[in-house]
Scaffold this active site. Sequence first.
Site, short mmCIF file in Angstrom:
data_model
loop_
_atom_site.label_atom_id
_atom_site.label_comp_id
_atom_site.label_asym_id
_atom_site.label_seq_id
_atom_site.Cartn_x
_atom_site.Cartn_y
_atom_site.Cartn_z
CD GLU A 74 -3.57 -3.62 -13.91
OE1 GLU A 74 -4.02 -3.90 -12.80
OE2 GLU A 74 -2.42 -3.91 -14.28
CB SER B 160 -0.22 -5.34 -13.12
OG SER B 160 0.65 -4.24 -13.08
CG HIS B 161 -6.51 -7.50 -13.31
ND1 HIS B 161 -6.72 -8.20 -14.49
CD2 HIS B 161 -7.50 -7.87 -12.47
CE1 HIS B 161 -7.81 -8.94 -14.34
NE2 HIS B 161 -8.30 -8.76 -13.15
N GLY B 162 -3.27 -8.48 -14.39
CA GLY B 162 -3.00 -9.69 -15.16
C GLY B 162 -2.13 -10.70 -14.43
#
Length: 538
Positions: free
Chosen positions: A29, A492-494
């Site tokens: 990521e 995580s980013h999402g």
Amino acid sequence: MTARRRVLELLDTPSCDTELTWTTGNVAEAFPGVFTTLGFGFTHEPMELAFRTMFARLGVFGPGEIHLPERIEDTFWTLFAGRAAANIDKFRQIANVTPGTSATAVEQQLFGYVRPTTVDDNSYRRYPIILAKAPAAVISLPRRHDAMFAELRTWRLDRLSRIEELDEQGCRRVLADARARFQRIMVLHLIVAFVSSGLAERLAAMVAKLDLPGLEARLLSGVGSDENEVAHDLWALAHGELRLPDFTARHGYHGTNEGQLSGVSWREDPAPVLARLDDYRSISADSPRAPRRRAVHQAETRRAAMAELTAATPRLRRSPVTMLTNLAARWLALREQGKAGYLLTFDVARAACRRMGEHLVAQGVIDDREDVFHLGYDAVLEGVHGDVRDLVARRRTEYEERLDLRLPQSWTGMPEVTKVGEPTSGSTVDGVIKGVAASSGQVEGRARVVRDPATTELDDGDILVCETTDPSWVSLFLVAGGVVTDFGGMLSHGPIVAREMGIPCVCGTEDGSWRIPDGAWIRVDGDAGTVEIVGAPA
């Protein structure tokens, strides 16, 4: 040639311990896609040293551990077929001597899953040193993180304004400076990632003990992040409240393939931003979908979740529970700030590289300025002498071939490299794709399988389905009705951006983006962590 040098040359790990376990999870990521030779040379050493410096500041490592190991088995990360992979066993060793976490927790929070064979083996031997050093490093970090991020913003604009004036030596100085700054921000960012994972683990355990399913995701929404500002400024740009030069000055370090040095930022090519403006013009200021109103709504969602948590907590425990929840929110916002921080250094470095490429083209050393990314970092700093076009051509061919390859989410020993589009072994039960419940809510909509956010159009309410996301994808989140990713966990980013936008998200499906047909009608349950295909593509 040492093993580390071979990886720098080959952009591949030719062999390693057959018992060692690797993952593309969180590291893919941060640095998605395929590395070029210059990109990996710029990134690998600072990242490896940043990991070790971070653990030394926390007391997990002694001073003698801050070095570059020559054995691949001793590194925190490496490349396989040009793609980044993290050494799970190395992180497990760290977790086993660190208070407040475990190997199981690290795997779940950083990589989105826990292997069935994982066994915690915690040791107390480093606890006295950690308890003596870690508090000082952690308490002052948010202030130092904010200050370094602000400094990087100013530094970026100053250096970019002078790029066109640089000679070769000036390019080398700027590139080396950007690399040093990248390492410094990564030390802080990695501490944030490690501490926030521990806080999230404690929060999840607390919510589970109170039997409040789905509350964890709501407690971690509305925390505020750099992407909130990107989303609002995209909307402001579409509505004429912000000029394009001002937008790129603030956010131009984002862009296609931004986690790779060879990527193209919005500063260099704003076309992906301009292509989305019609979508944002249809969102009025008083619409619930307007970024500022979304932020307010998610902050209210978080307050309501806090009230629910407080009501379910015994009175004497409420104060520490509130403190834990607020700390988790603050450190979660710092995670996104840290990602933006290292992208600022990348934007200056790539500008210096492309300027250097122009000098090398003028000398007849390479044919195109983009070819500079296929040269070694040390070679660029020391000076490229003689015609290297054959070397560049060979490396470019290897790079392009690797674009069609992919790695499994985890493996032991050497990975089984597959071609893009070949399904792997994701978890499916009765036609339902399983993943991590990352952002609350349920939604049905048309699946849009996205490989390149710069070339994909989403209609309002479409569900974004992809391998992973980075900050340049925020323009798609504004119109998406939900998000499904192959990689990642709660932090995580999402998932973080999905929670800020108030849309359901299921992450860690392993290969959902290859099993869900583009255009299919799907149902996403962000509370249960499931994705169901309910209709064939139109």
